[in-house]
Design a protein around this motif. Structure first.
Motif, PDB file in Angstrom:
ATOM      1  N   SER A   1       0.791  -1.266  -0.178  1.00 21.16           N
ATOM      2  CA  SER A   1       0.114   0.122   0.013  1.00 21.16           C
ATOM      3  C   SER A   1       0.932   1.250   0.120  1.00 21.16           C
ATOM      4  O   SER A   1       0.584   2.161  -0.519  1.00 21.16           O
ATOM      5  CB  SER A   1      -0.832  -0.179   1.186  1.00 21.16           C
ATOM      6  OG  SER A   1      -1.836  -1.155   0.886  1.00 21.16           O
TER       7      SER A   1
ATOM      8  N   LEU B   1       0.185   4.014  -2.992  1.00 17.50           N
ATOM      9  CA  LEU B   1      -0.140   5.583  -2.495  1.00 17.50           C
ATOM     10  C   LEU B   1       0.939   6.547  -2.841  1.00 17.50           C
ATOM     11  O   LEU B   1       0.584   7.508  -3.382  1.00 17.50           O
ATOM     12  CB  LEU B   1      -0.219   5.414  -1.040  1.00 17.50           C
ATOM     13  CG  LEU B   1      -1.623   4.887  -0.549  1.00 17.50           C
ATOM     14  CD1 LEU B   1      -1.544   5.002   1.043  1.00 17.50           C
ATOM     15  CD2 LEU B   1      -2.791   5.387  -1.034  1.00 17.50           C
TER      16      LEU B   1
ATOM     17  N   TYR C   1       0.439   7.466  -6.647  1.00 23.43           N
ATOM     18  CA  TYR C   1      -0.838   8.294  -6.832  1.00 23.43           C
ATOM     19  C   TYR C   1      -0.517   9.656  -6.263  1.00 23.43           C
ATOM     20  O   TYR C   1      -0.868  10.579  -6.749  1.00 23.43           O
ATOM     21  CB  TYR C   1      -1.998   7.698  -6.004  1.00 23.43           C
ATOM     22  CG  TYR C   1      -2.894   6.750  -6.994  1.00 23.43           C
ATOM     23  CD1 TYR C   1      -4.034   7.358  -7.646  1.00 23.43           C
ATOM     24  CD2 TYR C   1      -2.410   5.591  -7.133  1.00 23.43           C
ATOM     25  CE1 TYR C   1      -4.879   6.270  -8.154  1.00 23.43           C
ATOM     26  CE2 TYR C   1      -3.107   4.578  -7.823  1.00 23.43           C
ATOM     27  CZ  TYR C   1      -4.124   4.840  -8.503  1.00 23.43           C
ATOM     28  OH  TYR C   1      -4.863   4.250  -9.222  1.00 23.43           O
ATOM     29  N   GLN C   2       0.431   9.707  -5.201  1.00 24.29           N
ATOM     30  CA  GLN C   2       1.082  11.008  -4.622  1.00 24.29           C
ATOM     31  C   GLN C   2       1.928  11.552  -5.938  1.00 24.29           C
ATOM     32  O   GLN C   2       1.926  12.834  -5.982  1.00 24.29           O
ATOM     33  CB  GLN C   2       1.639  10.609  -3.381  1.00 24.29           C
ATOM     34  CG  GLN C   2       2.258  12.081  -2.703  1.00 24.29           C
ATOM     35  CD  GLN C   2       2.810  11.682  -1.493  1.00 24.29           C
ATOM     36  OE1 GLN C   2       3.675  10.756  -1.392  1.00 24.29           O
ATOM     37  NE2 GLN C   2       2.813  12.768  -0.593  1.00 24.29           N
TER      38      GLN C   2
ATOM     39  N   VAL D   1      -6.890  10.429  -3.086  1.00 26.87           N
ATOM     40  CA  VAL D   1      -7.041   9.033  -2.729  1.00 26.87           C
ATOM     41  C   VAL D   1      -7.814   8.819  -1.541  1.00 26.87           C
ATOM     42  O   VAL D   1      -7.660   9.511  -0.579  1.00 26.87           O
ATOM     43  CB  VAL D   1      -5.814   7.911  -2.398  1.00 26.87           C
ATOM     44  CG1 VAL D   1      -6.168   6.755  -2.139  1.00 26.87           C
ATOM     45  CG2 VAL D   1      -5.055   8.132  -3.876  1.00 26.87           C
TER      46      VAL D   1
ATOM     47  N   SER E   1     -10.401   6.283   1.056  1.00 30.71           N
ATOM     48  CA  SER E   1     -10.406   4.966   1.639  1.00 30.71           C
ATOM     49  C   SER E   1     -11.842   4.827   2.377  1.00 30.71           C
ATOM     50  O   SER E   1     -12.228   5.664   3.041  1.00 30.71           O
ATOM     51  CB  SER E   1      -9.286   4.476   2.438  1.00 30.71           C
ATOM     52  OG  SER E   1      -9.439   5.074   3.608  1.00 30.71           O
TER      53      SER E   1
ATOM     54  N   LEU F   1      -6.970   9.774   2.358  1.00 26.01           N
ATOM     55  CA  LEU F   1      -5.563   9.264   2.476  1.00 26.01           C
ATOM     56  C   LEU F   1      -4.464  10.444   1.682  1.00 26.01           C
ATOM     57  O   LEU F   1      -3.382  10.618   2.259  1.00 26.01           O
ATOM     58  CB  LEU F   1      -5.363   7.828   1.838  1.00 26.01           C
ATOM     59  CG  LEU F   1      -6.301   6.826   2.564  1.00 26.01           C
ATOM     60  CD1 LEU F   1      -5.913   5.408   1.905  1.00 26.01           C
ATOM     61  CD2 LEU F   1      -5.987   6.640   4.082  1.00 26.01           C
TER      62      LEU F   1
END
Length: 275
Positions: A55, A59, A62-63, A69, A71, A207
């Protein structure tokens, strides 16, 4: 959601955690390297599968892309969570096992399907009838999701053709878009045969803060651009009729327009006959 054609509708993935064994992985139904294999995607030659990543790495990706993001915790019991993790591991072992088909096997549809399979035999998801009974077509679903992205909306309409106008026949077509899946799940409950219910989603957490989505300007839309081409064409025709432009210049302009038509026509033939 992102700003590219393959991420503008967002993405759905399943995160599985086991604090006791310090396990934390994201399972994502996706196609590798979609952005650089456009013609393979148009021809229907891409393969999709379930990828697995820690994870933290998921993440981080995506950052770097500046995407938001959020959850949501599923209201599954312990046995259902174990069954879900087992199904995800089995699916990931298959590799790229399926031809890429976003309309029928997109990320949101696959997440909903595998969660449904993980439920206990006597448990079903009860959806809000107000959200699933509305008669709609695929076009209305995508027009709503891509309202601020007219070029992407036109591209999807060209790719899908008249299939876009068919009424939605199955429930899973109503949550092709990840945001629609979350809206549906928020109002849904898990119901057992004895009538006991529990919420499908328990809580929500942000997130990552994403960058602002770059919305298309109203002037930068297919309607406006094609209208400008029409006006330019009419003006050039008028100038040619009045012999205000040299024949050589007009011939160059004709070649440019023919080339554009040839490229667009070739793309359409590729989509129709090879996709």
């Amino acid at each position: 959601p992102g700003n590219s054609v393959y991420s503008v509708c967002g993405h759905a993935a399943l995160r599985m955690e086991c604090p006791m064994h310090q396990l934390d992985y994201c399972f994502s139904f996706e196609v590798p390297e979609t952005s650089i294999r456009l013609f393979s995607a148009l021809a229907g030659k891409l393969r999709q599968g379930l990828s697995v990543a820690p994870s933290k790495d998921f993440l981080c990706m995506y950052q770097q892309e500046g995407r938001k993001v959020t959850s949501y915790t599923l209201g599954l019991n312990f046995e259902e969570k174990q069954r879900l993790w087992k199904l995800l591991d089995e699916c990931a072992a298959y590799g790229l096992y399926r031809r890429y088909d976003y309309l029928h096997h997109g990320c949101a549809v696959e997440c909903a399907d595998i969660v449904q399979r993980a439920l206990s035999p006597d448990v079903n998801i009860q959806y809000d009838s107000m959200l699933v009974s509305e008669k709609m077509t695929l076009r209305t679903i995508y027009d709503k999701a891509l309202l601020s992205f007219p070029w992407y909306r036109m591209l999807w309409a060209l790719l899908c053709g008249t299939y876009f106008n068919q009424p939605v026949q199955h429930l899973d077509h109503t949550f092709i878009i990840p945001a629609d899946l979350i809206t549906l799940w928020k109002s849904s409950v898990l119901m057992s045969e004895n009538g006991e219910t529990r919420p499908l989603l328990l809580d929500e957490a942000l997130l990552l803060e994403g960058n602002e989505i770059l919305l298309n300007n109203v002037m930068n839309s297919p309607d406006v651009v094609f209208l400008l081409f029409l006006i330019i064409g009419l003006c050039l025709t008028l100038l040619e009729m009045k012999q205000m432009v040299s024949p050589m210049v007009m011939k160059c302009i004709d070649y440019i327009l023919w080339s554009i038509h040839f490229l667009l026509g070739g793309l359409m033939c590729y989509i129709v006959f090879f996709s």
